[in-house]
Write an enzyme that holds these catalytic residues in place. Sequence first.
Site, mmCIF file in Angstrom:
data_model
loop_
_atom_site.group_PDB
_atom_site.id
_atom_site.type_symbol
_atom_site.label_atom_id
_atom_site.label_comp_id
_atom_site.label_asym_id
_atom_site.label_seq_id
_atom_site.Cartn_x
_atom_site.Cartn_y
_atom_site.Cartn_z
ATOM 1 N N SER A 31 0.833 -1.199 0.000
ATOM 2 C CA SER A 31 0.000 0.000 0.000
ATOM 3 C C SER A 31 0.873 1.256 0.000
ATOM 4 O O SER A 31 1.722 1.420 -0.872
ATOM 5 C CB SER A 31 -0.960 -0.051 1.193
ATOM 6 O OG SER A 31 -1.956 0.938 1.099
ATOM 7 N N ASP A 42 -10.338 -4.677 -5.467
ATOM 8 C CA ASP A 42 -9.752 -3.866 -4.397
ATOM 9 C C ASP A 42 -10.325 -2.461 -4.520
ATOM 10 O O ASP A 42 -10.002 -1.721 -5.455
ATOM 11 C CB ASP A 42 -8.229 -3.847 -4.529
ATOM 12 C CG ASP A 42 -7.532 -3.021 -3.451
ATOM 13 O OD1 ASP A 42 -8.226 -2.368 -2.646
ATOM 14 O OD2 ASP A 42 -6.285 -3.023 -3.423
ATOM 15 N N HIS A 53 -7.556 -5.343 -0.031
ATOM 16 C CA HIS A 53 -6.344 -4.554 -0.224
ATOM 17 C C HIS A 53 -5.118 -5.205 0.416
ATOM 18 O O HIS A 53 -4.027 -4.642 0.350
ATOM 19 C CB HIS A 53 -6.586 -3.169 0.399
ATOM 20 C CG HIS A 53 -5.571 -2.132 0.055
ATOM 21 N ND1 HIS A 53 -5.273 -1.744 -1.233
ATOM 22 C CD2 HIS A 53 -4.782 -1.352 0.865
ATOM 23 C CE1 HIS A 53 -4.363 -0.792 -1.225
ATOM 24 N NE2 HIS A 53 -4.037 -0.542 0.038
#
Length: 266
Positions: free
Chosen positions: A95, A217, A245
């Site tokens: 991320s 996602d 995610h």
Amino acid sequence: MNARTRNNVRVVGAADGPVVMLAHGFGCDQTLWRSVTELLAPEFLVVLFDHVGSGASDPAAWDAEKYAGLDAYSDDIIDIAADLDLRGATFVGHSVASMMGVLAVPKAPERFSKLVLLTPSPRYIDDGDYRGGFSAEDIDELLESLDSNYLGWSASMAPVVVNAPERPDLENMWTASFCRTDPACARVFARATFLADNRADLASVALPTLIVDCARDSLAPPQVGRYVRDHIAGATLTTIDASGHCPHITEPERTAEAIATFVRSS
């Protein structure tokens, strides 16, 4: 304060194996890599750490002004690599940590040889033809909700971030990790994450790069993974048929295999 203490650095796995550094995203800590670490450790030397303000990092290292942007986190990554004298490591960022890696690797080319971006997003907010998945109003609401009800926000976001309704234990794991973070630190980190725009930085990456995203996602939709691939020269994209995610939590075997295959490749 050395980087190992500041960032609660742990090194596990095969002492003579290729080095893989795993960096967690917002609301997480290094414990969420546990399943991937177990799969990689027999073959690779795995470096784990907590970003300042997260997990078991040293609270004395926190400075809200310093960590209001991603550059300080990327500098910490370089410090860790220097303290461990890493050479040719593969950096794996989940991320927002993927963008920390994008910022870090050009500054320390002797430390890193490959880059893995796991569910990356260079910008969460839509901008013209760029579709990050959120409007500016969406992000404002998200940040306001985090400010007003920290624990409630984490509970409500777990089904979105993890998206494993058949595995409530995994959503609880993410929530527990989030709740270990000091709310004041999390609020600063959230703004550094969701208000960042690192699109222009992608062109500076000159290392072999693998993007790993999930087919479903809502935080980093498929078009974002394709955008990152198209803006890093020579990058490749692997899409895991999964929701959420956090494939390192929900699909550790496929995530670890994607990392391992990429590290082994010439």
